[in-house]
Enzyme design. Structure first.
Site, PDB file in Angstrom:
ATOM      1  N   SER A 106       3.678 -28.239  29.494  1.00  0.00           N
ATOM      2  CA  SER A 106       2.906 -27.392  30.400  1.00  0.00           C
ATOM      3  C   SER A 106       1.549 -27.139  29.752  1.00  0.00           C
ATOM      4  O   SER A 106       1.435 -27.187  28.525  1.00  0.00           O
ATOM      5  CB  SER A 106       3.641 -26.059  30.572  1.00  0.00           C
ATOM      6  OG  SER A 106       2.758 -25.045  31.005  1.00  0.00           O
ATOM      7  N   TYR A 126       8.473 -19.699  26.383  1.00  0.00           N
ATOM      8  CA  TYR A 126       8.209 -20.916  27.165  1.00  0.00           C
ATOM      9  C   TYR A 126       7.108 -21.754  26.510  1.00  0.00           C
ATOM     10  O   TYR A 126       7.240 -22.974  26.349  1.00  0.00           O
ATOM     11  CB  TYR A 126       7.801 -20.469  28.571  1.00  0.00           C
ATOM     12  CG  TYR A 126       7.458 -21.549  29.555  1.00  0.00           C
ATOM     13  CD1 TYR A 126       8.461 -22.213  30.264  1.00  0.00           C
ATOM     14  CD2 TYR A 126       6.133 -21.881  29.828  1.00  0.00           C
ATOM     15  CE1 TYR A 126       8.145 -23.191  31.205  1.00  0.00           C
ATOM     16  CE2 TYR A 126       5.811 -22.848  30.760  1.00  0.00           C
ATOM     17  CZ  TYR A 126       6.822 -23.501  31.451  1.00  0.00           C
ATOM     18  OH  TYR A 126       6.499 -24.462  32.382  1.00  0.00           O
ATOM     19  N   LYS A 154       7.362 -25.501  25.000  1.00  0.00           N
ATOM     20  CA  LYS A 154       6.526 -26.572  25.559  1.00  0.00           C
ATOM     21  C   LYS A 154       5.673 -27.243  24.472  1.00  0.00           C
ATOM     22  O   LYS A 154       5.415 -28.443  24.540  1.00  0.00           O
ATOM     23  CB  LYS A 154       5.645 -26.028  26.690  1.00  0.00           C
ATOM     24  CG  LYS A 154       6.429 -25.636  27.950  1.00  0.00           C
ATOM     25  CD  LYS A 154       7.344 -26.740  28.420  1.00  0.00           C
ATOM     26  CE  LYS A 154       7.794 -26.589  29.864  1.00  0.00           C
ATOM     27  NZ  LYS A 154       8.795 -27.607  30.245  1.00  0.00           N
TER      28      LYS A 154
HETATM   29  N1  LIG Z   1       5.661 -26.244  38.753  1.00  0.00           N
HETATM   30  C1  LIG Z   1       4.643 -26.232  37.903  1.00  0.00           C
HETATM   31  O1  LIG Z   1       3.485 -26.046  38.294  1.00  0.00           O
HETATM   32  C2  LIG Z   1       4.898 -26.462  36.448  1.00  0.00           C
HETATM   33  C3  LIG Z   1       3.837 -26.213  35.545  1.00  0.00           C
HETATM   34  C4  LIG Z   1       4.024 -26.487  34.197  1.00  0.00           C
HETATM   35  C5  LIG Z   1       5.252 -27.012  33.766  1.00  0.00           C
HETATM   36  N2  LIG Z   1       6.269 -27.220  34.659  1.00  0.00           N
HETATM   37  C6  LIG Z   1       7.530 -27.763  34.142  1.00  0.00           C
HETATM   38  O2  LIG Z   1       8.026 -28.766  35.019  1.00  0.00           O
HETATM   39  C7  LIG Z   1       9.449 -28.728  35.024  1.00  0.00           C
HETATM   40  C8  LIG Z   1       9.990 -28.599  36.451  1.00  0.00           C
HETATM   41  O3  LIG Z   1       9.584 -27.366  36.986  1.00  0.00           O
HETATM   42  P1  LIG Z   1       9.752 -26.986  38.516  1.00  0.00           P
HETATM   43  O4  LIG Z   1       8.520 -26.246  38.876  1.00  0.00           O
HETATM   44  O5  LIG Z   1      10.165 -28.176  39.310  1.00  0.00           O
HETATM   45  O6  LIG Z   1      10.964 -25.927  38.392  1.00  0.00           O
HETATM   46  P2  LIG Z   1      12.241 -25.642  39.347  1.00  0.00           P
HETATM   47  O7  LIG Z   1      12.715 -24.285  38.966  1.00  0.00           O
HETATM   48  O8  LIG Z   1      11.903 -25.922  40.766  1.00  0.00           O
HETATM   49  O9  LIG Z   1      13.301 -26.736  38.859  1.00  0.00           O
HETATM   50  C9  LIG Z   1      13.912 -26.714  37.604  1.00  0.00           C
HETATM   51  C10 LIG Z   1      15.337 -27.224  37.738  1.00  0.00           C
HETATM   52  O10 LIG Z   1      15.947 -27.275  36.438  1.00  0.00           O
HETATM   53  C11 LIG Z   1      17.298 -26.913  36.580  1.00  0.00           C
HETATM   54  N3  LIG Z   1      17.836 -26.436  35.300  1.00  0.00           N
HETATM   55  C12 LIG Z   1      17.569 -25.258  34.679  1.00  0.00           C
HETATM   56  N4  LIG Z   1      18.278 -25.146  33.548  1.00  0.00           N
HETATM   57  C13 LIG Z   1      19.013 -26.283  33.430  1.00  0.00           C
HETATM   58  C14 LIG Z   1      19.932 -26.754  32.459  1.00  0.00           C
HETATM   59  N5  LIG Z   1      20.250 -26.016  31.387  1.00  0.00           N
HETATM   60  N6  LIG Z   1      20.497 -27.970  32.642  1.00  0.00           N
HETATM   61  C15 LIG Z   1      20.187 -28.726  33.728  1.00  0.00           C
HETATM   62  N7  LIG Z   1      19.318 -28.309  34.702  1.00  0.00           N
HETATM   63  C16 LIG Z   1      18.750 -27.103  34.556  1.00  0.00           C
HETATM   64  C17 LIG Z   1      17.291 -25.818  37.635  1.00  0.00           C
HETATM   65  O11 LIG Z   1      18.584 -25.653  38.237  1.00  0.00           O
HETATM   66  C18 LIG Z   1      16.228 -26.332  38.611  1.00  0.00           C
HETATM   67  O12 LIG Z   1      16.808 -27.063  39.688  1.00  0.00           O
HETATM   68  C19 LIG Z   1       9.860 -27.596  34.093  1.00  0.00           C
HETATM   69  O13 LIG Z   1      10.120 -28.093  32.799  1.00  0.00           O
HETATM   70  C20 LIG Z   1       8.631 -26.720  34.065  1.00  0.00           C
HETATM   71  O14 LIG Z   1       8.555 -25.946  32.884  1.00  0.00           O
HETATM   72  C21 LIG Z   1       6.120 -26.938  35.980  1.00  0.00           C
END
Ligand SMILES: NC(=O)c1ccc[n+]([C@@H]2O[C@H](COP(=O)([O-])OP(=O)(O)OC[C@H]3O[C@@H](n4cnc5c(N)ncnc54)[C@H](O)[C@@H]3O)[C@@H](O)[C@H]2O)c1
Length: 321
Positions: free
Chosen positions: A152, A164, A168
């Site tokens: 991130s 977090y 990251k």
């Molecule tokens: N959305 C953004 O703008 C953004 C920004 C920076 C980083 N990220 C990173 O991208 C990734 C995806 O984020 P997102 O926005 O799609 O989140 P989201 O919450 O929509 O999806 C995350 C998924 O991970 C699953 N999960 C959580 N713990 C778990 C575990 N222990 N084992 C297996 N599955 C598990 C959850 O059930 C969920 O379905 C994450 O790593 C997040 O930190 C997202």
């Protein structure tokens, strides 16, 4: 369906929702057989359910693709191993793993509990390790493969998410270690820092950031999983994708340096050196960091942003005015 990933077997963690789901759907649409992992938890990591992973498998199969669900927790060694073992048992190989699973437990550092720190680091950082570890053992032998971690922009630091941000940052170092350690086996490792509309980003003020859709992130991941990226020598990289913008992050490197024996000032009255027993005294360090011609500081961009936000809020301005 395209054929960018035809014949490949790919496992995606956190693939039941958000970005992971888009990656799983896109990889399947490009011809990959996909292991869809999701523990099916709330944004804070509670109430697991196998339904979300199974729902994405149904979507892939309905679209003519091939997929299987694994509802394990990636923060356990057994969970990471089962994801890779399922790919081998069902489809006979593993060509790529994409570690997207993540949770949030937001708290200021001075109030953060162990229960807020440990599961966040375990899900993101250890949850990338468990899958990389299991996959790397197979990829090393087959002399090919792609590892993708999710980081991130917050790896630069975060006001209320030290847990977090630390995880990251760790993922970037893990990815670079994998890129170095597996280079001679033909295995690449890269990280993606996405910005996309999901439940996780729902609380980020949209006017403050350029944001896109999970499908934009999926296109980058599909490229990284393909043979083209390996032929292009893409490894040890961190890419951001935020809607229409794609960026590559700099490699960490020393910015400026000074040598004790070259620095002109001698505040402690003698030329320092190993003969004198030591190179540095605190006074001399102060001189070379903060004195004229010293190495100084490299200002934190996020601190400048924070100060600007505080100034704008104080002046009653709206963001981006
Ligand atoms: N959305 C953004 O703008 C953004 C920004 C920076 C980083 N990220 C990173 O991208 C990734 C995806 O984020 P997102 O926005 O799609 O989140 P989201 O919450 O929509 O999806 C995350 C998924 O991970 C699953 N999960 C959580 N713990 C778990 C575990 N222990 N084992 C297996 N599955 C598990 C959850 O059930 C969920 O379905 C994450 O790593 C997040 O930190 C997202």
């Amino acid at each position: 369906m395209g054929n960018f990933l035809s014949g490949k077997v790919v496992a995606v963690t956190g693939a039941g929702r958000g970005i992971g789901r888009a990656v799983a759907l896109a990889a399947a649409a490009e011809g990959a057989k996909v292991v869809v992992n999701d523990y099916g938890v709330s944004i804070e990591g509670g109430e697991p359910s196998s339904e979300v992973a199974e729902a994405v498998v149904k979507e892939i199969v309905a679209a003519g693709g091939t997929a299987t669900a694994v509802a394990d927790d990636v923060s356990t060694m057994a969970g990471g191993q089962r994801i890779v073992d399922t790919a081998l048992a069902e489809y006979g190989r593993i060509d790529g793993v994409v570690c997207v699973a993540g949770i949030l437990r937001e708290r200021m550092l001075f109030n953060m509990s162990e229960e807020e720190w440990d599961p966040v680091v375990a899900t993101h950082l250890k949850g990338t390790f468990t899958v990389f570890r299991a996959a790397a053992a197979v990829m090393r032998k087959q002399k090919s493969g792609t590892l993708i971690g999710f980081t991130s922009g917050n790896h630069q630091g975060s006001v209320a998410q030290a847990n977090y941000a630390s995880a990251k940052g760790g993922i970037i170092s893990l990815v670079r270690s994998a890129a170095l350690g597996l280079h001679k086996y033909g295995v690449t490792a890269n990280a993606v820092a996405p910005v996309a509309r999901t439940r996780m980003s729902a609380n980020v003020p949209m006017e403050l950031t350029e944001i896109g859709e999970p499908e934009d992130v999926a296109a980058l991941v599909v490229y990284l999983l393909g043979d083209g990226a390996r032929a292009d020598g893409v490894t040890g990289q961190v890419y951001t994708v935020a809607g229409p913008k794609i960026a590559v992050w700099a490699q960490p490197r020393e910015l400026r340096s000074v040598r004790a024996d070259d620095f002109p000032s001698e505040p402690d009255g003698g030329r320092p050196g190993p003969d004198g027993g030591r190179w540095w005294t605190p006074e001399r360090v102060a001189e070379v960091i903060a004195g004229p011609g010293g190495i100084g500081v490299d200002p934190m961009p996020m601190l400048a942003q924070l100060e600007e936000m505080a100034r704008a809020a104080g002046a009653g301005e709206r963001p981006n005015e």
